[in-house]
Design an enzyme around this catalytic site. Sequence first.
Site, PDB file in Angstrom:
ATOM      1  N   ALA A  49       0.911  -1.125  -0.108  1.00  0.00           N
ATOM      2  CA  ALA A  49       0.175  -0.106  -0.231  1.00  0.00           C
ATOM      3  C   ALA A  49       1.017   1.169  -0.169  1.00  0.00           C
ATOM      4  CB  ALA A  49      -0.870   0.164   1.126  1.00  0.00           C
ATOM      5  N   GLY A  51      -0.492   4.653  -0.864  1.00  0.00           N
ATOM      6  CA  GLY A  51      -1.055   5.837  -0.390  1.00  0.00           C
ATOM      7  C   GLY A  51      -0.953   6.427   1.172  1.00  0.00           C
ATOM      8  N   ARG A 290     -12.365   6.760  -8.193  1.00  0.00           N
ATOM      9  CA  ARG A 290     -11.569   5.737  -8.870  1.00  0.00           C
ATOM     10  C   ARG A 290     -12.219   5.213 -10.006  1.00  0.00           C
ATOM     11  NH1 ARG A 290      -7.866   2.753  -4.430  1.00  0.00           N
ATOM     12  NH2 ARG A 290      -6.532   4.237  -3.957  1.00  0.00           N
TER      13      ARG A 290
END
Length: 533
Positions: A49, A51, A290
């Site tokens: 991950a 972000g 998204r």
Amino acid sequence: MQSSSEHISDVLIIGSGAAGLSLALRLAPHCKVTVLSKGPLNEGATFYAQGGIAAVFDETDSISSHVDDTLIAGAGLCDKEAVEFIASNARSCVQWLIDQGVLFDTETSANGEERYHLTREGGHSHRRILHTADATGKEVETTLVGKASNHPNISVKERCNAVDLITSNKIGLAGTKRVVGAYVWNRELEKVETFRAKAVVLATGGAAKVYQYTTNPDISSGDGIAMAWRAGCRVANLEFNQFHPTCLFHPQARNFLLTEALRGEGAYLKRPDGSRFMLDFDPRGELAPRDIVARAIDHEMKRLGADCMYLDISHKPTDFVMQHFPMIYEKLLSLGIDLTKEAIPIVPAAHYTCGGVMVDQHGRTDLDGLYAIGEVSYTGLHGANRMASNSLLECLVYGWSAAEDILTRLPTAKLAKHLPDWDESRVDNSDERVVIQHNWHELRLFMWDYVGIVRTTKRLERALRRINTLQQEIDEYYANFRISNNLLELRNLVQVAELIVRCAMERKESRGLHYTLDYPDQIENPQPTILHP
């Protein structure tokens, strides 16, 4: 009597990412915990991950704003109560992570005070993402692994794949049906072992490996969803598979994700001719949710017959890019791409499973003693589309909430006295492993083509027919041959593929991540799609 291939603990946690390890560390001062990891301890999705974690740390931000942003991104299908529960507990759970030793990036304010550097990502109206440069997951996972590995009450078993849950009714125990343990394939010893526990927690992650292109590590094969379904638990909203808009398009790095934070810090999406296109699809441009960005990229690729689109942050100062995205910069440079000087070729790829095993606010499933937390679960947080940096947050909040509930129930929970050993007396070694490989590739290819970013009823029906054929072949193979890692994952992926398609066929509208050409509009008063075993 305990056999040599049997393991006993108070709580068995299947999965070693942020959800599983945060839960283990909260339980460990009070009970014995076993954590199963499919690969090396840090190989889950958490490690990759980039972000960060969303939480309200800025005085100009608010919990109600975080809730509103999440509800908007979820396109009318979020459970508002779940969203409020998670957002209101976000700061305390992130603080717990900081107390464990996680180091988030800081900056110096205008008045000279040090504060956390907060970034902004798609769908967020404020800067509220705590991060460690562009490798937050690595920092979180490394910290939690270090703590868990050294805790005397936590036993970690690496390279162990859960085969199936063991329920009381299957072994003839009286009373309410409950989970009593699990059968587990030990890849080092190449044998199935038995794990007994008072409570079992699924923290197995998502099912993005069901698609040909994915940003996920190889282990994301939907194991927990499939095992829970076979054990009698409901699942929900599996039609909502998030495709990350920006996965690197390069033959040597097929699942390398390019974080949303790049667009949060000003990167543009461009066609091969260098022109921008996102403002043609949404007034928020590159910062649209998204699902909108992924569909726009897919649309432009198909319209132009292009292999990829491009992500460009080269207009930003070189020092700024290298400071904020050091890991991405180094990775791309190793592939001959200079992030500070040129646009990056990108494609959408399967990224996150928004649906999953139905749970309550403590992560409890329909089966007594069985919990599901993290991406494997359906809490109602994500609705029809997950907002960036809410996933690690969900892992932490439910790791805390499940721990509270488990510790309350452990004093009266019973440990099954004996579980039968795994029976291999009627199976042989396979001489047809090519069948597994062929079925594996076929499944992932038709799921990408027929159940991907844009769907139709005919494509879904075609996929379901293929799935039914594959299931028959795999069930026959499973019944006659000794298990292997690939067989276990394929069996689970085909089961989850069926559930994804069935959920998609039930939703007669386009909403969030589920877009079908046959039902392009939204219906009024949408409800979660719930499947019963």
